[in-house]
Design a protein around this motif. Structure first.
Motif, mmCIF file in Angstrom:
data_model
loop_
_atom_site.group_PDB
_atom_site.id
_atom_site.type_symbol
_atom_site.label_atom_id
_atom_site.label_comp_id
_atom_site.label_asym_id
_atom_site.label_seq_id
_atom_site.Cartn_x
_atom_site.Cartn_y
_atom_site.Cartn_z
ATOM 1 N N VAL A 26 0.808 -1.029 -0.008
ATOM 2 C CA VAL A 26 -0.018 0.124 0.017
ATOM 3 C C VAL A 26 1.093 1.153 0.192
ATOM 4 N N GLU B 33 11.657 2.428 3.620
ATOM 5 C CA GLU B 33 10.529 2.848 4.060
ATOM 6 C C GLU B 33 9.842 1.745 4.923
ATOM 7 N N GLU C 192 7.849 -0.446 7.341
ATOM 8 C CA GLU C 192 6.337 -0.880 7.209
ATOM 9 C C GLU C 192 5.939 -2.047 8.275
ATOM 10 N N ASP D 184 10.182 -1.420 2.448
ATOM 11 C CA ASP D 184 9.731 -1.213 1.176
ATOM 12 C C ASP D 184 10.975 -0.360 0.577
ATOM 13 N N LYS E 122 10.559 -0.191 -7.248
ATOM 14 C CA LYS E 122 9.977 -0.830 -6.040
ATOM 15 C C LYS E 122 9.773 -2.184 -6.132
ATOM 16 N N THR F 48 4.002 3.441 4.939
ATOM 17 C CA THR F 48 5.285 3.757 5.714
ATOM 18 C C THR F 48 4.921 5.237 6.495
HETATM 19 MG MG MG Z 1 6.094 1.645 0.886
#
Ligand code: MG
Length: 203
Positions: A6, A54, A56, A85, A106, A175
Motif C-alpha cells: 500500500v 520505508e 512498514e 519497502d 520498487k 510507511t
Molecule cells: Mg512503501
C-alpha cells in the motif's frame, strides 16, 4: 507467493512526498524475487543513486480468499513483522513524471526486506502498534498503526476484490513519515512494540 503493498497510507508520509491523501488504497505489487529474507544484507543496486528505506508493518496471509469482507479479515492473517519497502526514489520520480509503472523503482530484487514474524490471533489489535526504524543507531522513523489511513481489514477487503489472497502472501501496509536515503555500510534495525524484529545491512 506475492507481495501486495500500500502506498501513501500515512498522511504525514503522503505530505512529505507532496502527494495527495488518497480516498482509496493505492496498491502495487512486488514479486517473490523481491523478498529479502530476515537478516540478509541488501547489496546497493547499481541502477539507482537514491535508494530509500520505508519501514512498514507487514502482515502474513494464512488463508486463501477473494472478496473478503472487513469483518472477516482477521481470519486471513496469522503473523506480523516489520519490513522495508526499498525504493529507488530517483527512478520512481522519473516514472511518476512520465505516468509510467513503478516496478523498476520498487519491485527489484531485495526490495521487500522482512523481519522475523510474530504470531497474532483474533485478539491482537493491529490498530495500535508502535514501530520504529533505526539507522546506524538513530531513530529515523517512528510510527503507529493508529495513523494508517486504511486499516489492515480495509486493505484486505479492497485488495481481495482484485487479487485472490493466497497463503504466504505478504501485505506491506505503508510507511509513516521519515523516509530517507541509505548508503553502503548503513545498518537498519526495526523495532515492533519495542522488540527488535528486523535488521538489514546495506553493502
Ligand atoms: Mg512503501
Amino acid at each position: 507467493m506475492k507481495i501486495i503493498c500500500v502506498g501513501r497510507n500515512y498522511a504525514d508520509h503522503a505530505k512529505e512526498l507532496s502527494n495527495d491523501v488518497p480516498k482509496e488504497p493505492v496498491l502495487f505489487m512486488k514479486p517473490k524475487s523481491a523478498m529479502l529474507l530476515p537478516h540478509k544484507p541488501l547489496y546497493y543496486p547499481e541502477f539507482t543513486d537514491d535508494l530509500h528505506y520505508e519501514c512498514e508493518l507487514v502482515v502474513r496471509i494464512c488463508k486463501n480468499g477473494k472478496f473478503i469482507q472487513q469483518k472477516f479479515a482477521h481470519k486471513y492473517y496469522d503473523a506480523i513483522t516489520l519490513g522495508i519497502d526499498f525504493t529507488a526514489r530517483d527512478i520512481q520520480r522519473k516514472q511518476q513524471q512520465k505516468g509510467l509503472p513503478w516496478e523498476i523503482a520498487k519491485a527489484f530484487d531485495g526490495s521487500a526486506a522482512v523481519g522475523d514474524f510474530r504470531m497474532v490471533d483474533e485478539q491482537t489489535d493491529l490498530r495500535h502498534l508502535q514501530f520504529q526504524l533505526h539507522k546506524n543507531g538513530e531513530t529515523v522513523q517512528n510510527g503507529n498503526t493508529a495513523d494508517m489511513i486504511f486499516s489492515v481489514p480495509q486493505i484486505i477487503e479492497y485488495a481481495s476484490n482484485f487479487f485472490t489472497l493466497n497463503i504466504g502472501d505478504l501485505l506491506f501496509t505503508g510507511t509513516p513519515a521519515g523516509v530517507g536515503p541509505v548508503t553502503v555500510h548503513d545498518q537498519l534495525e526495526g523495532y515492533l512494540m519495542g522488540e527488535k524484529v528486523l535488521n538489514v545491512d546495506i553493502r
